[in-house]
Design an enzyme around this catalytic site. Structure first.
Site, PDB file in Angstrom:
ATOM      1  N   ARG A  50     -21.237 -43.578  53.891  1.00  0.00           N
ATOM      2  CA  ARG A  50     -21.990 -44.049  54.002  1.00  0.00           C
ATOM      3  C   ARG A  50     -21.934 -43.988  56.122  1.00  0.00           C
ATOM      4  NH1 ARG A  50     -25.754 -42.947  50.524  1.00  0.00           N
ATOM      5  NH2 ARG A  50     -24.683 -43.251  48.837  1.00  0.00           N
ATOM      6  N   HIS A  89     -13.431 -36.544  49.778  1.00  0.00           N
ATOM      7  CA  HIS A  89     -14.694 -36.009  50.232  1.00  0.00           C
ATOM      8  C   HIS A  89     -15.197 -35.742  51.506  1.00  0.00           C
ATOM      9  CE1 HIS A  89     -19.097 -35.521  49.078  1.00  0.00           C
ATOM     10  NE2 HIS A  89     -19.012 -35.765  47.683  1.00  0.00           N
ATOM     11  N   TYR A 135     -21.169 -38.581  53.019  1.00  0.00           N
ATOM     12  CA  TYR A 135     -22.496 -38.073  52.275  1.00  0.00           C
ATOM     13  C   TYR A 135     -23.550 -37.980  52.865  1.00  0.00           C
ATOM     14  CZ  TYR A 135     -21.669 -39.979  48.018  1.00  0.00           C
ATOM     15  OH  TYR A 135     -21.400 -39.773  45.956  1.00  0.00           O
ATOM     16  N   HIS A 160     -20.760 -31.134  50.818  1.00  0.00           N
ATOM     17  CA  HIS A 160     -22.658 -31.152  50.700  1.00  0.00           C
ATOM     18  C   HIS A 160     -23.212 -30.151  51.407  1.00  0.00           C
ATOM     19  CE1 HIS A 160     -22.465 -34.953  47.881  1.00  0.00           C
ATOM     20  NE2 HIS A 160     -21.802 -34.563  47.350  1.00  0.00           N
ATOM     21  N   GLU A 177     -19.740 -28.062  47.268  1.00  0.00           N
ATOM     22  CA  GLU A 177     -20.278 -28.378  45.995  1.00  0.00           C
ATOM     23  C   GLU A 177     -21.318 -27.947  45.551  1.00  0.00           C
ATOM     24  OE1 GLU A 177     -19.858 -32.800  45.856  1.00  0.00           O
ATOM     25  OE2 GLU A 177     -20.513 -32.895  43.693  1.00  0.00           O
ATOM     26  N   ASP A 192     -19.369 -29.361  40.227  1.00  0.00           N
ATOM     27  CA  ASP A 192     -20.093 -30.516  39.252  1.00  0.00           C
ATOM     28  C   ASP A 192     -20.985 -30.207  38.442  1.00  0.00           C
ATOM     29  OD1 ASP A 192     -21.372 -32.837  38.941  1.00  0.00           O
ATOM     30  OD2 ASP A 192     -20.720 -33.226  41.290  1.00  0.00           O
ATOM     31  N   HIS A 247     -24.564 -31.716  38.852  1.00  0.00           N
ATOM     32  CA  HIS A 247     -25.329 -31.349  39.454  1.00  0.00           C
ATOM     33  C   HIS A 247     -25.811 -29.726  38.550  1.00  0.00           C
ATOM     34  CE1 HIS A 247     -22.902 -33.602  43.134  1.00  0.00           C
ATOM     35  NE2 HIS A 247     -23.431 -34.381  42.243  1.00  0.00           N
ATOM     36  N   HIS A 298     -15.580 -31.138  39.390  1.00  0.00           N
ATOM     37  CA  HIS A 298     -15.951 -32.138  39.628  1.00  0.00           C
ATOM     38  C   HIS A 298     -16.799 -32.887  38.022  1.00  0.00           C
ATOM     39  CE1 HIS A 298     -17.790 -33.483  43.674  1.00  0.00           C
ATOM     40  NE2 HIS A 298     -15.461 -33.886  43.733  1.00  0.00           N
ATOM     41  N   ASP A 332     -29.382 -35.526  40.566  1.00  0.00           N
ATOM     42  CA  ASP A 332     -28.775 -36.302  40.505  1.00  0.00           C
ATOM     43  C   ASP A 332     -28.155 -37.381  39.968  1.00  0.00           C
ATOM     44  OD1 ASP A 332     -25.600 -36.469  41.633  1.00  0.00           O
ATOM     45  OD2 ASP A 332     -25.955 -35.843  43.389  1.00  0.00           O
ATOM     46  N   HIS A 337     -25.227 -39.353  37.646  1.00  0.00           N
ATOM     47  CA  HIS A 337     -24.222 -39.224  37.143  1.00  0.00           C
ATOM     48  C   HIS A 337     -24.148 -40.438  35.681  1.00  0.00           C
ATOM     49  CE1 HIS A 337     -21.434 -37.511  40.688  1.00  0.00           C
ATOM     50  NE2 HIS A 337     -22.904 -36.823  40.516  1.00  0.00           N
ATOM     51  N   GLU A 378     -16.286 -39.143  38.557  1.00  0.00           N
ATOM     52  CA  GLU A 378     -17.084 -39.425  39.538  1.00  0.00           C
ATOM     53  C   GLU A 378     -18.304 -40.055  38.407  1.00  0.00           C
ATOM     54  OE1 GLU A 378     -18.432 -35.881  41.311  1.00  0.00           O
ATOM     55  OE2 GLU A 378     -17.818 -36.411  43.613  1.00  0.00           O
TER      56      GLU A 378
HETATM   57 ZN    ZN Z   1     -23.839 -36.486  42.583  1.00  0.00          ZN
HETATM   58 FE    FE Z   2     -19.857 -34.508  42.820  1.00  0.00          FE
HETATM   59 FE    FE Z   3     -19.560 -34.793  46.010  1.00  0.00          FE
END
Ligand code: ZN
Ligand code: FE
Ligand code: FE
Length: 276
Positions: free
Chosen positions: A37, A67, A70, A107, A142, A176, A179, A211, A224, A226, A256
């Site tokens: 973040r 990764h 975000y 992303h 992704e 994913d 997702h 993922h 979204d 998980h 994840e």
């Molecule tokens: Zn996610």
């Molecule tokens: Fe993911």
């Molecule tokens: Fe991701």
């Protein structure tokens, strides 16, 4: 070989990640290149990368998946946010060149009301600026759930980004499981059909990683969120079908799920028992 692992903390550096992966029964792992973040990147000491490389080759650990943070949004309306995306991606990719077997996952972003076409053009623009022709690290888009104005919840959107990027040869996709199901691809009822569709639109040759997550919400909910394996809407039979599918089984799988290390260790052990 079953390539299975989870997301783990990068706080201790690369050798520590290799050891953590081994301690939970993993032979692959995912990590954030920097605070997910925030922005600033810690240095990666070359000696730590070398020590990791030796440890990883001795213990059979590979496919570290980096990764992106975000906060990276190549499709933002504000130029300074797009600039952060370009600089972060280009810096991350340069640093990853030293890490054996590394891949980079991001992303695609959110168009924040500018429209999908404009968003896709901006993502391709970012890739054209940040992904060089001479680099070797694969860059994976992704698949997203389609919450808000997210780009990349439809296979066609991923295809269009790849087509517009000049360095398309380095681009791949990470599916994913949470997702895609949230996005409206029914991997619970028609896994074969979804993969056939992916092959037709994007090409299975582009698929480089999975993922592995269950989801808290019903089909096509675009949320979204998980869930742990076997505790969500997909259920363990669907996850077992994914890790055993002929089109997927050679790919690296990364958990994840909402877990600490002991939970990941249990899920990895469970998955190994489900692998046919
Ligand atoms: Zn996610
Ligand atoms: Fe993911
Ligand atoms: Fe991701």
């Amino acid at each position: 070989m079953f390539k299975i692992g989870s997301h783990i903390s990068s706080a201790g550096g690369f050798l520590a990640m290799g050891r953590t992966a081994e301690s939970i029964g993993a032979n692959v792992f995912q990590f954030f290149t920097r605070n997910p973040r925030g922005g600033a990147a810690k240095a990666w000491p070359p000696a730590d990368i070398d020590a990791y490389a030796a440890f990883a080759s001795e213990r059979g650990i590979g496919s570290p998946l980096a990764h992106a943070p975000y906060t990276l949004n190549p499709a933002a309306a504000k130029e300074n946010v797009r600039e952060f995306a370009r600089e972060t991606m280009s810096d991350d990719l340069a640093r990853l060149e030293r890490v054996p077997g590394a891949m980079y996952n991001f992303h695609p972003g959110s168009h924040v009301g500018q429209g999908m076409e404009r968003g896709i053009a901006l993502v391709a623009e970012c890739l054209n600026s940040a992904v060089s022709r001479d680099g070797a690290v694969p860059v994976l888009l992704e698949t997203m759930s389609g919450k808000g104005s997210e780009i990349g919840s439809r296979f066609e959107e991923l295809r269009e980004i790849i087509d517009r990027a000049e360095t398309g040869g380095r681009l791949g996709v990470c599916i994913d499981t949470c997702h895609v199901f949230d996005a409206g691809y029914d991997i619970a009822g028609k896994l074969d059909g979804v993969l056939t569709e992916f092959d037709r639109v994007v090409g299975l040759g582009r698929l480089r990683a999975v993922h592995l997550n269950d989801t808290k919400y019903p089909f096509a909910s675009h949320h979204d969120r998980h869930e742990r394996l076997a505790e969500g809407t997909l259920g363990i039979d669907v996850i077992a079908a994914v890790v055993n599918h002929p089109a997927l089984r050679e790919l690296p799988f990364y958990l994840e799920t909402p877990n600490e290390l002991p939970g990941y260790a249990r899920e990895i052990a469970l998955l190994k028992s489900l692998r046919a």
